[in-house]
Enzyme design. Structure first.
Site, short mmCIF file in Angstrom:
data_model
loop_
_atom_site.label_atom_id
_atom_site.label_comp_id
_atom_site.label_asym_id
_atom_site.label_seq_id
_atom_site.Cartn_x
_atom_site.Cartn_y
_atom_site.Cartn_z
N LYS A 92 1.94 -2.69 6.27
CA LYS A 92 2.26 -2.60 4.84
C LYS A 92 3.71 -2.16 4.63
O LYS A 92 4.34 -2.54 3.63
CB LYS A 92 1.28 -1.65 4.15
CG LYS A 92 -0.13 -2.21 4.05
CD LYS A 92 -0.17 -3.55 3.33
CE LYS A 92 -1.57 -4.06 3.11
NZ LYS A 92 -1.61 -5.35 2.38
N TYR A 103 -2.14 -0.41 10.22
CA TYR A 103 -2.16 -0.81 8.81
C TYR A 103 -0.90 -0.34 8.10
O TYR A 103 -0.27 -1.10 7.37
CB TYR A 103 -3.40 -0.22 8.14
CG TYR A 103 -3.52 -0.53 6.67
CD1 TYR A 103 -3.94 -1.79 6.25
CD2 TYR A 103 -3.23 0.43 5.71
CE1 TYR A 103 -4.06 -2.09 4.89
CE2 TYR A 103 -3.34 0.15 4.36
CZ TYR A 103 -3.76 -1.11 3.95
OH TYR A 103 -3.86 -1.40 2.61
N SER A 121 0.85 -1.19 0.00
CA SER A 121 0.00 0.00 0.00
C SER A 121 0.88 1.24 0.00
O SER A 121 2.00 1.21 0.52
CB SER A 121 -0.91 0.02 1.22
OG SER A 121 -1.57 1.27 1.35
#
Length: 254
Positions: free
Chosen positions: A167, A163, A148
């Site tokens: 990533k 998150y 991402s």
């Protein structure tokens, strides 16, 4: 070999995790459309078998769905063994399964933090380890992690340290595995999406901010990872490993 032939996946076999919906579903269709046989892994989708049948009929390739929680190593080993028994040697792995939760870091639930890493990082590694070991024996294969833009730059206005950290780990894992396996026939790359319309966000201050922050002024469409996925899966990218492909409308540039 013609330029278009280089992008063909005819005769190749692929695994996609998180393939029953969103970006994973679109990439399953793209791989099948390029000629690959596709096995996809899902964790909770009553329509998964119907989706596999739909893809098989539309693209005239073998496509099957397999249920497994990729955050559990034993379940990954079990489902991968079934896939290899059904498909034979695998040429392409797209480790796409992932989860996302937002919340202020100072009060973020630690069990949820661990679960995000179990799925996004550990699950991706379990799959890559199992498939990679077998690819190395054949001295060929392409592994594609879906990372991402959030693993590369800070994102706003949502609070997603968990998150983003997961990533970032996926991106670093991409580089490490690519370096380790570079001379042994297995290429490892990542696709790093920006904000994609995988769910109907609607028109609200947050989506307007995302668009304003993105140089192209819009969110990505779910099928806009497909070109990068086919390129990295195919012989067209035979000299590409350890790369991070940002499909983000320029978000990472600004």
């Amino acid at each position: 070999m013609s330029a278009l032939t280089m992008f063909s996946l005819s005769g190749k076999k692929a695994i996609v995790t998180g393939g029953s919906q969103g970006l994973g579903y679109e990439m399953c269709k793209a791989l099948a459309g390029a000629g690959a046989q596709v096995a996809f892994i899902y964790v909770d989708s009553p329509q998964a078998d119907d989706i596999a049948t739909e893809i098989s009929k539309e693209f005239h390739v073998m496509c099957k769905a397999y249920e497994a929680d990729v955050s559990v190593a034993e379940k990954v080993h079990s489902v991968m063994s079934k896939i290899y028994a059904d498909f034979g040697d695998i040429d392409i792995l797209i480790a796409n399964a992932g989860i996302h939760e937002a919340g202020p870091s100072e009060t973020f639930d630690l069990d949820l933090w661990k679960h995000i890493f179990d799925v996004n990082v550990h699950g991706a590694f379990y799959c890559a380890q199992f498939v990679g070991e077998r690819m190395l024996k054949k001295e060929r294969g392409s592994i594609i992690f879906i990372s991402s833009v959030a693993g590369h730059v800070g994102v706003r206005p949502q609070e997603v340290a968990s998150y983003s950290a997961s990533k970032g780990a996926v991106t670093s894992m991409t580089k490490a595995l690519a370096t380790e396996w570079a001379t042994r026939g297995v290429r490892v790359n990542s696709i790093n999406p920006g904000y994609m319309t995988t769910v109907p966000f609607g028109d609200n201050p947050q989506t307007r901010f995302w668009k304003l922050r993105t140089p192209m002024g819009r969110l990505g469409k779910p099928d806009e990872l497909n070109g990068a996925a086919i390129y990295l899966a195919s012989d067209a990218s035979s000299y590409v490993t350890g790369a991070q492909f940002f499909v983000d409308g320029g978000y990472s540039c600004s």
